[in-house]
Design a protein around this motif. Structure first.
Motif, short mmCIF file in Angstrom:
data_model
loop_
_atom_site.label_atom_id
_atom_site.label_comp_id
_atom_site.label_asym_id
_atom_site.label_seq_id
_atom_site.Cartn_x
_atom_site.Cartn_y
_atom_site.Cartn_z
N UNK A 272 0.85 -1.18 0.00
CA UNK A 272 0.00 0.00 0.00
C UNK A 272 0.89 1.24 0.00
N UNK A 273 0.38 2.33 -0.52
CA UNK A 273 1.17 3.55 -0.63
C UNK A 273 1.36 4.24 0.72
N UNK A 274 2.38 5.09 0.78
CA UNK A 274 2.73 5.80 2.01
C UNK A 274 1.52 6.49 2.66
N UNK A 275 0.73 7.18 1.86
CA UNK A 275 -0.39 7.98 2.37
C UNK A 275 -1.33 7.18 3.24
N UNK A 276 -1.43 5.87 2.95
CA UNK A 276 -2.43 5.04 3.63
C UNK A 276 -1.83 4.17 4.73
N UNK A 277 -0.53 4.30 4.96
CA UNK A 277 0.18 3.39 5.86
C UNK A 277 -0.21 3.58 7.32
N UNK A 278 -0.34 4.81 7.75
CA UNK A 278 -0.62 5.09 9.17
C UNK A 278 -1.53 6.31 9.27
N UNK A 282 -0.21 10.00 8.51
CA UNK A 282 -0.48 10.48 7.16
C UNK A 282 -1.97 10.78 7.00
N UNK A 283 -2.64 10.13 6.09
CA UNK A 283 -4.06 10.41 5.85
C UNK A 283 -4.92 9.90 7.00
N UNK A 284 -5.61 10.77 7.72
CA UNK A 284 -6.42 10.31 8.86
C UNK A 284 -7.64 9.49 8.45
N UNK A 285 -8.03 9.59 7.16
CA UNK A 285 -9.21 8.83 6.71
C UNK A 285 -8.85 7.44 6.19
N UNK A 286 -7.57 7.07 6.26
CA UNK A 286 -7.16 5.76 5.74
C UNK A 286 -7.67 4.63 6.62
N UNK A 287 -8.28 3.63 5.98
CA UNK A 287 -8.69 2.42 6.70
C UNK A 287 -7.86 1.22 6.23
N UNK A 288 -6.82 1.50 5.41
CA UNK A 288 -6.00 0.43 4.84
C UNK A 288 -4.76 0.13 5.67
N UNK A 289 -4.33 1.10 6.47
CA UNK A 289 -3.08 0.95 7.19
C UNK A 289 -3.25 0.55 8.64
N UNK A 290 -2.23 0.89 9.45
CA UNK A 290 -2.19 0.48 10.86
C UNK A 290 -1.93 1.70 11.72
N UNK A 291 -2.88 2.13 12.54
CA UNK A 291 -2.65 3.28 13.41
C UNK A 291 -1.47 3.05 14.35
N UNK A 292 -0.47 3.95 14.28
CA UNK A 292 0.68 3.84 15.17
C UNK A 292 1.85 3.08 14.62
N UNK A 293 1.77 2.54 13.41
CA UNK A 293 2.87 1.72 12.88
C UNK A 293 4.14 2.55 12.69
#
Length: 469
Positions: A272-278, A282-293
């Motif tokens: 997944x791209x950087x924007x969606x990683x955390x 990064x993007x607060x609306x991302x549901x693809x990444x991991x909060x706090x990674x």
């Protein structure tokens, strides 16, 4: 100008193709067409498809596969390996530098604003040293050829390079269809790539990790265009395929949900791209990444491959400075040169590009997949005029290159063999050393005269043979 034919020279088979040509001449045309149909059925049964965004009629497409291999001699490959290794070393050194001392900027070798004003540059990575000092764990270097000894790097793919699953499936399919051919032609193997990938990832585990690391592949999910590849690689490596919803930070580590509770992950191969990683960074609306990674990453408790912030190396404005970047970090001229490039951000270059739009290929600096580009010689006067307006409005967003006479390899058509333009994406693994699987993904423009090889634009793929000579 007639493009360089990789199979034939002066009407005779070139050395790398001699054994194949001898075999091909003995084949029945009807049998070969039947085998081509068999290959398509294998791909359809295996589910080797890719998604086409915005295409309502065919959201899932079969990647076209051509059964005539692209063959590279051992001598040609050795030269390519030298150039690829040099380039990947320079890319990794460049990333280390721009996120730490920024010596290349201090030396004035590239403009400071090309980094500071770049949306792919992550200030959050400044001062962060990834485990093992590796940023580009997996890199795809796109190479084109224009003559017997003329190879050029077309672009670098350092964020999340895709296509390796097709390389592997192409080889397996060819070995199923033509086992006798592989007895006659000595072809170097590629099927050990998943094991090499797993071993390479394990070698860059965090320093705090003791024993065998736990590795996982992070996917955005089944709707992603490359989901087949994510699932394929996880399965072939024998590791878990996870989505962001399967992960959480537990006791300062990233952990995945299992039937026995949460299990710590040491190395995460993220697709997944950087924007969606955390969403916390990064993007607060991302549901693809991991909060706090990113906090875990900065603490050195997980390896993320590729490292966040590597996407700046995919930028085509950065690409235009790669000759300077390679020389700055390796002390040598680039073995594999760039395609000549005009930066439209520079007034003189912009003026030249606008005056010669009918001769050039113009690309977005952040573009990929063949989208957002203009192939001047193939465009109408109206299309060029519309593109000129976009160029004038946002010149920094574009680079331009000459329309290269790309080399051709034959494909099998209803009327026999016919030449089509190709490129090559070798896959490079970096850990304690650099490993390059012999070959890579050959993409082929199936439309007569087309220079666009991307699958999303009607291109297909071939098995790539590197001879064991």
């Amino acid at each position: 100008m007639t493009p360089f034919d990789e199979m034939r020279l002066g009407g005779q088979a070139r050395d790398p193709y001699e054994d194949y040509q001898s075999w091909f001449d003995r084949q029945d045309a009807k049998r070969l067409k039947q085998k081509a149909g068999d290959a398509e059925r294998v791909f359809r049964r295996t589910g080797i498809t890719f998604a086409v965004y915005g295409d309502q009629e065919a959201a899932e497409r079969l990647i076209p596969f051509d059964i005539v291999p692209r063959i590279i001699s051992g001598k040609e490959w050795r030269r390519l390996v030298q150039g690829i290794e040099q380039r990947v070393q320079a890319l990794n050194a460049f990333l280390e530098d721009i996120y730490h001392r920024q010596e290349i900027l201090r030396a004035g070798r590239i403009p400071r604003e090309i980094i500071s004003g770049n949306e792919a540059f992550l200030p959050e990575m400044i001062g962060v040293k990834p485990p093992g000092g590796v940023y580009t764990h997996i890199t795809g270097v796109d190479i084109v050829r224009t003559g017997e000894d003329d190879f050029f790097v077309l672009e670098d793919n350092a964020r999340t390079p895709s296509g390796v699953s097709y390389m592997l499936e192409n080889r397996e399919t060819m070995m199923q269809l033509f086992p006798e051919l592989f007895q006659q032609v000595k072809v170097r193997p590629v099927e050990n790539y998943p094991q090499l990938l797993r071993d390479s990832l394990a070698r860059v585990k965090p320093e705090l990790c003791e024993g065998k690391p736990t590795i996982a592949v992070l996917t955005p999910g089944s709707f992603n265009s490359a989901y087949f590849e994510h699932a394929f690689l996880a399965d072939q490596m024998g590791v878990e395929l996870v989505e962001g919803s399967d992960l959480r930070v537990v006791d300062g580590h990233v952990a995945m949900r299992t039937t026995q509770g949460y299990r710590r992950i040491d190395v995460l191969y993220r697709r997944i791209d950087d924007d969606y990683l955390d969403p916390l960074t990064f993007r607060p609306d991302s549901v693809l990444g991991v909060p706090g990674i990113m906090d875990v990453y900065r603490a050195g408790k997980i390896t993320i491959a590729n490292a966040p912030g590597t996407g700046i190396c995919d930028d085509k404005a950065i690409y235009s400075y790669m000759p300077e970047i390679v020389e700055f970090y390796t002390g040598r001229k680039a073995i594999l040169p760039n395609v000549p490039t005009w930066r439209c951000s520079e007034p003189d270059s912009l003026a030249y590009v606008l005056e010669h739009l009918d001769e050039l290929v113009v690309k977005e600096v952040h573009g990929s997949g063949g989208y957002g580009m203009l192939v001047g010689p193939a465009a109408s006067k109206k299309e060029r005029a519309a593109f000129a307006k976009k160029l004038k409005a946002r010149p920094k967003n574009y680079i331009a290159q000459p329309t290269l006479s790309l080399s051709t390899c034959p494909i099998l058509t209803s009327k026999g063999l016919a030449p089509r333009h190709v490129d090559l994406r070798p896959f490079v693994l970096v850990s304690d050393r650099i490993r390059i699987v012999p070959g890579g993904l050959t993409r082929v423009a199936l439309k007569k005269g087309s220079l666009v090889v991307n699958s999303s634009q009607g291109g297909g793929t071939k098995d790539t043979w590197v001879l064991d000579d």
